[in-house]
Design a protein around this motif. Structure first.
Motif, short mmCIF file in Angstrom:
data_model
loop_
_atom_site.label_atom_id
_atom_site.label_comp_id
_atom_site.label_asym_id
_atom_site.label_seq_id
_atom_site.Cartn_x
_atom_site.Cartn_y
_atom_site.Cartn_z
N VAL A 87 0.85 -1.19 0.00
CA VAL A 87 0.00 0.00 0.00
C VAL A 87 0.88 1.24 0.00
O VAL A 87 2.06 1.19 0.34
CB VAL A 87 -0.93 0.02 1.24
CG1 VAL A 87 -1.90 -1.15 1.19
CG2 VAL A 87 -0.13 -0.02 2.53
N ARG A 88 0.30 2.35 -0.39
CA ARG A 88 1.04 3.60 -0.43
C ARG A 88 1.39 4.05 0.98
O ARG A 88 0.56 4.02 1.89
CB ARG A 88 0.21 4.69 -1.11
CG ARG A 88 -0.04 4.43 -2.59
CD ARG A 88 1.21 4.65 -3.41
NE ARG A 88 1.00 4.35 -4.82
CZ ARG A 88 1.96 4.31 -5.71
NH1 ARG A 88 3.21 4.54 -5.34
NH2 ARG A 88 1.70 4.04 -6.97
N GLY A 89 2.65 4.46 1.15
CA GLY A 89 3.09 4.98 2.44
C GLY A 89 4.11 6.08 2.21
O GLY A 89 4.36 6.49 1.07
N GLN A 90 4.71 6.56 3.28
CA GLN A 90 5.71 7.60 3.16
C GLN A 90 6.92 7.04 2.41
O GLN A 90 7.49 6.04 2.79
CB GLN A 90 6.17 8.09 4.54
CG GLN A 90 5.41 9.30 5.01
CD GLN A 90 6.08 9.94 6.23
OE1 GLN A 90 6.72 9.26 7.00
NE2 GLN A 90 5.92 11.24 6.37
N GLY A 91 7.28 7.69 1.30
CA GLY A 91 8.45 7.26 0.55
C GLY A 91 8.19 6.16 -0.45
O GLY A 91 9.12 5.68 -1.10
N GLY A 92 6.94 5.71 -0.59
CA GLY A 92 6.65 4.67 -1.58
C GLY A 92 5.74 3.60 -1.04
O GLY A 92 4.94 3.84 -0.13
N LEU A 93 5.86 2.38 -1.58
CA LEU A 93 5.00 1.27 -1.17
C LEU A 93 5.53 0.65 0.12
O LEU A 93 6.74 0.52 0.31
CB LEU A 93 4.94 0.21 -2.26
CG LEU A 93 4.29 0.64 -3.59
CD1 LEU A 93 4.37 -0.50 -4.60
CD2 LEU A 93 2.84 1.07 -3.38
#
Length: 312
Positions: A55-61
């Motif tokens: 899932v999308r998060g800080q800095g990417g997946l």
């Protein structure tokens, strides 16, 4: 329960790449597939496993909790499948694989350069992902299958973890050469009269040095504490400070400003080891990598001693 007849084994290979890269484009590049093909496979995996997985998060997946649970079983399952379906012997020049290793900057300095050169020469499509953690964390990650291997001065071996000693090391000292022009070294009185650099990441070894000094009735004055071995030598150049460090670390230095010499008192040494999951014992690829690590670490102690005597 999902029927195995409906599962494409290639999906697991894509999942392995996605877990390693955590980026669809990089996973596609690793697998030599198009980005839409990897995205389509991820959609199928999400449906098959009933979880978003990344899932999308800080800095990417980022991996979901379910994905974290699957990381170790997936690595183990694919290793066994590769053994089952692969050729009779491991072919490094044809292999495509990522190994997850952990070590401190001590290991990165004295073992990793030789290891990486050997791997790139024989197996250009094998990748190494190297991380750093405490000895306790590295041991736990190996036991849980999150790491394929870890290098360190391990003091215990939990169930399910195999170990091999790579070499023994001890301690030597380094100072700015201009500060010991007459003698080329320090006796224990001069040693204790100077200020010292302490590497906090190796605090147990620092405590070992201080315990030895205390038995002689002395105490080191710590002027600077740093988290990494690799930065410490540069800090003593141009000063009268002393760095007491593992011999192989100092032997690897190439700084003409420094003089390296035997410690003025005997400090107990330590063993540096490789640990790996017991379930990887029969994996031909893992066996090949362990052999490369053993070879990379096989610098005879006499070479390190010679480097110190020549430069001291």
């Amino acid at each position: 329960m999902n029927s195995l007849r409906g599962i494409d084994l290639n999906l697991l290979v894509v999942l392995e790449a996605l877990f390693a890269e955590r980026h669809i484009s990089r996973a596609a590049l690793r697998l030599q597939l198009s980005q839409p093909a990897v995205s389509h496979s991820l959609a199928r995996l999400r449906q098959l496993l009933d979880d978003p997985l990344l899932v999308r998060g800080q800095g990417g997946l980022v991996l979901t909790p379910r994905a974290h649970e699957l990381t170790a079983p997936l690595a183990e399952a694919l290793a066994q499948v590769r053994i089952l379906l692969g050729p009779g012997g491991f072919q490094p020049s044809m292999a495509r694989r990522t190994f997850r290793l952990a070590m401190s900057d001590y290991g990165a300095l004295v073992v990793l350069p030789r290891l990486l050169r050997a791997v790139r020469k024989a197996a250009p499509n094998i990748d190494l992902v190297v991380t750093q953690a405490s000895r306790e964390t590295m041991t736990a990650q190996v036991a849980d299958g999150e790491l394929d291997m870890a290098l360190g001065a391990f003091t215990y071996q939990p169930e399910g973890v195999r170990t091999a000693v790579l070499f023994d090391d001890d301690f030597a000292c380094a100072v700015d050469a201009a500060t010991v022009r007459d003698t080329g070294r320090l006796d224990h009185v001069a040693y204790l009269a100077r200020s010292h650099v302490l590497v906090s990441a190796a605090s147990e070894r620092g405590e070992l040095i201080d315990a030895t000094v205390a038995r002689l009735g002395g105490r080191r004055k710590i002027a600077c504490t740093v988290p990494h071995w690799s930065v410490a030598p540069a800090l003593i150049a141009g000063t009268n400070m002393v760095l007491t460090a593992a011999r192989r670390t100092l032997a690897a230095l190439e700084d003409p400003r420094l003089t390296i010499f035997e410690a003025p008192f005997s400090i107990p040494g330590f063993s540096y080891s490789m640990i790996w999951p017991e379930r990887a014992e029969a994996d031909p690829g893992h066996t090949w990598l362990r052999e490369r690590v053993l070879q990379a670490a096989a610098t005879p102690a006499s070479e390190a001693e010679a480097a110190i005597s020549l430069r001291g």
